[in-house]
Scaffold this motif. Structure first.
Motif, PDB file in Angstrom:
ATOM      1  N   UNK A 106       0.799  -1.225   0.000  1.00  0.00           N
ATOM      2  CA  UNK A 106       0.000   0.000   0.000  1.00  0.00           C
ATOM      3  C   UNK A 106       0.833   1.277   0.000  1.00  0.00           C
ATOM      4  N   UNK A 107       2.145   1.146   0.084  1.00  0.00           N
ATOM      5  CA  UNK A 107       3.017   2.318   0.132  1.00  0.00           C
ATOM      6  C   UNK A 107       2.862   3.161  -1.130  1.00  0.00           C
ATOM      7  N   UNK A 108       2.859   2.529  -2.291  1.00  0.00           N
ATOM      8  CA  UNK A 108       2.740   3.289  -3.545  1.00  0.00           C
ATOM      9  C   UNK A 108       1.402   4.016  -3.628  1.00  0.00           C
ATOM     10  N   UNK A 109       0.320   3.362  -3.192  1.00  0.00           N
ATOM     11  CA  UNK A 109      -0.989   4.024  -3.183  1.00  0.00           C
ATOM     12  C   UNK A 109      -0.990   5.216  -2.238  1.00  0.00           C
ATOM     13  N   UNK A 110      -0.367   5.063  -1.079  1.00  0.00           N
ATOM     14  CA  UNK A 110      -0.287   6.160  -0.115  1.00  0.00           C
ATOM     15  C   UNK A 110       0.452   7.347  -0.730  1.00  0.00           C
ATOM     16  N   UNK A 111       1.580   7.079  -1.367  1.00  0.00           N
ATOM     17  CA  UNK A 111       2.368   8.146  -1.993  1.00  0.00           C
ATOM     18  C   UNK A 111       1.557   8.826  -3.092  1.00  0.00           C
ATOM     19  N   UNK A 112       0.891   8.049  -3.938  1.00  0.00           N
ATOM     20  CA  UNK A 112       0.070   8.622  -5.011  1.00  0.00           C
ATOM     21  C   UNK A 112      -1.047   9.497  -4.449  1.00  0.00           C
ATOM     22  N   UNK A 113      -1.695   9.048  -3.382  1.00  0.00           N
ATOM     23  CA  UNK A 113      -2.762   9.844  -2.764  1.00  0.00           C
ATOM     24  C   UNK A 113      -2.227  11.153  -2.190  1.00  0.00           C
ATOM     25  N   UNK A 114      -1.056  11.096  -1.573  1.00  0.00           N
ATOM     26  CA  UNK A 114      -0.461  12.316  -1.030  1.00  0.00           C
ATOM     27  C   UNK A 114      -0.108  13.283  -2.152  1.00  0.00           C
ATOM     28  N   UNK A 115       0.427  12.768  -3.251  1.00  0.00           N
ATOM     29  CA  UNK A 115       0.759  13.618  -4.400  1.00  0.00           C
ATOM     30  C   UNK A 115      -0.492  14.274  -4.967  1.00  0.00           C
ATOM     31  N   UNK A 116      -1.585  13.516  -5.042  1.00  0.00           N
ATOM     32  CA  UNK A 116      -2.836  14.076  -5.556  1.00  0.00           C
ATOM     33  C   UNK A 116      -3.354  15.190  -4.657  1.00  0.00           C
ATOM     34  N   UNK A 117      -3.259  14.997  -3.343  1.00  0.00           N
ATOM     35  CA  UNK A 117      -3.705  16.033  -2.406  1.00  0.00           C
ATOM     36  C   UNK A 117      -2.860  17.295  -2.550  1.00  0.00           C
ATOM     37  N   UNK A 118      -1.560  17.114  -2.656  1.00  0.00           N
ATOM     38  CA  UNK A 118      -0.652  18.254  -2.813  1.00  0.00           C
ATOM     39  C   UNK A 118      -0.927  18.960  -4.133  1.00  0.00           C
ATOM     40  N   UNK A 119      -1.112  18.183  -5.187  1.00  0.00           N
ATOM     41  CA  UNK A 119      -1.402  18.748  -6.497  1.00  0.00           C
ATOM     42  C   UNK A 119      -2.679  19.591  -6.456  1.00  0.00           C
ATOM     43  N   UNK A 120      -3.698  19.065  -5.798  1.00  0.00           N
ATOM     44  CA  UNK A 120      -4.963  19.801  -5.684  1.00  0.00           C
ATOM     45  C   UNK A 120      -4.775  21.114  -4.919  1.00  0.00           C
ATOM     46  N   UNK A 121      -4.010  21.073  -3.829  1.00  0.00           N
ATOM     47  CA  UNK A 121      -3.742  22.292  -3.060  1.00  0.00           C
ATOM     48  C   UNK A 121      -2.977  23.319  -3.887  1.00  0.00           C
ATOM     49  N   UNK A 122      -1.981  22.831  -4.633  1.00  0.00           N
ATOM     50  CA  UNK A 122      -1.199  23.746  -5.473  1.00  0.00           C
ATOM     51  C   UNK A 122      -2.077  24.369  -6.564  1.00  0.00           C
ATOM     52  N   UNK A 123      -2.934  23.570  -7.165  1.00  0.00           N
ATOM     53  CA  UNK A 123      -3.828  24.087  -8.197  1.00  0.00           C
ATOM     54  C   UNK A 123      -4.798  25.119  -7.624  1.00  0.00           C
ATOM     55  N   UNK A 183       3.136  26.906 -10.983  1.00  0.00           N
ATOM     56  CA  UNK A 183       2.966  26.180 -12.256  1.00  0.00           C
ATOM     57  C   UNK A 183       4.046  25.122 -12.436  1.00  0.00           C
ATOM     58  N   UNK A 184       5.291  25.486 -12.089  1.00  0.00           N
ATOM     59  CA  UNK A 184       6.412  24.557 -12.213  1.00  0.00           C
ATOM     60  C   UNK A 184       6.194  23.329 -11.329  1.00  0.00           C
ATOM     61  N   UNK A 185       5.808  23.540 -10.060  1.00  0.00           N
ATOM     62  CA  UNK A 185       5.578  22.418  -9.149  1.00  0.00           C
ATOM     63  C   UNK A 185       4.392  21.571  -9.612  1.00  0.00           C
ATOM     64  N   UNK A 186       3.351  22.228 -10.105  1.00  0.00           N
ATOM     65  CA  UNK A 186       2.183  21.500 -10.619  1.00  0.00           C
ATOM     66  C   UNK A 186       2.597  20.625 -11.798  1.00  0.00           C
ATOM     67  N   UNK A 187       3.395  21.173 -12.679  1.00  0.00           N
ATOM     68  CA  UNK A 187       3.869  20.410 -13.846  1.00  0.00           C
ATOM     69  C   UNK A 187       4.719  19.221 -13.394  1.00  0.00           C
ATOM     70  N   UNK A 188       5.597  19.452 -12.426  1.00  0.00           N
ATOM     71  CA  UNK A 188       6.441  18.374 -11.891  1.00  0.00           C
ATOM     72  C   UNK A 188       5.586  17.250 -11.318  1.00  0.00           C
ATOM     73  N   UNK A 189       4.652  17.598 -10.451  1.00  0.00           N
ATOM     74  CA  UNK A 189       3.814  16.589  -9.818  1.00  0.00           C
ATOM     75  C   UNK A 189       2.896  15.903 -10.828  1.00  0.00           C
ATOM     76  N   UNK A 190       2.385  16.661 -11.768  1.00  0.00           N
ATOM     77  CA  UNK A 190       1.481  16.083 -12.780  1.00  0.00           C
ATOM     78  C   UNK A 190       2.211  15.054 -13.627  1.00  0.00           C
ATOM     79  N   UNK A 191       3.412  15.372 -14.048  1.00  0.00           N
ATOM     80  CA  UNK A 191       4.158  14.416 -14.872  1.00  0.00           C
ATOM     81  C   UNK A 191       4.623  13.224 -14.046  1.00  0.00           C
TER      82      UNK A 191
END
Length: 171
Positions: free
Chosen positions: A88-105, A159-167
């Motif tokens: 479940x580690x990879x799922x946890x990391x992906x979920x955290x990235x999605x939350x961060x991405x949403x906050x940045x957006x 924008x740069x961080x959003x692009x990094x996380x999105x890719x």
């Protein structure tokens, strides 16, 4: 017992990032012995039982471990046996990235949709245009004049961080 270089294990690394040394020690103990009780983990780590339980409940809430309730034959009461859910580690990391991405957006949207004013004093807050008008462009704290803030560098950084996380989340 498993032979695991737990210092490099992603489960241990994530646990350490979440809560520091105490989480690190608990995660290592969980990898060394599957289906451990909180008391066994306390003995293995040297940490107090209340700290062990706090860490276990937090990791359980994040779906990084699982607990199975079993009856302790010696004591006659129910105990939980805890096990790491390393898959479940990879799922946890992906979920955290999605939350961060949403906050940045959301922050980028806020920065792009607003015009800000500031007096130049680091102790004072930025003020949105509507409020600056009400204040006749005078800082409510220090009474200095408010000037328009160029937030283009902040927007570019977002924008740069959003692009990094999105890719990174697409991979």
């Amino acid at each position: 017992m498993r032979s695991v270089d737990s210092s490099e294990d992603p489960f241990v690394k994530i646990a350490s990032l979440i809560g520091g040394d105490e989480y690190h020690h608990v995660a290592q103990a969980l990898l060394k012995t599957e289906d451990s009780t909180d008391e066994e983990i306390a003995i293995a780590t040297g940490l107090r039982i209340n700290i062990i339980r706090k860490v276990l409940y937090d990791l359980f809430g994040k779906a990084l471990i699982t607990g199975i309730r079993v009856k302790d034959e010696k004591k006659g009461w129910f105990v939980y046996r805890w096990r790491a859910k390393r898959d479940n580690v990879d799922n946890f990391i992906d979920n955290q990235k999605k939350k961060i991405l949403e906050r940045l957006q959301n922050r980028l949207e806020y920065e792009e949709s607003s015009e800000f004013y500031h007096c130049g004093n680091s102790a004072c807050d930025r003020i949105k245009f509507d409020y600056a008008i009400e204040l006749f462009f005078k800082c409510p704290n220090c009474k200095e004049p408010l000037n328009m803030v160029d937030n283009s560098k902040l927007k570019d950084a977002l924008r740069y961080k959003i692009e990094q996380l999105s890719s990174d989340t697409v991979k």
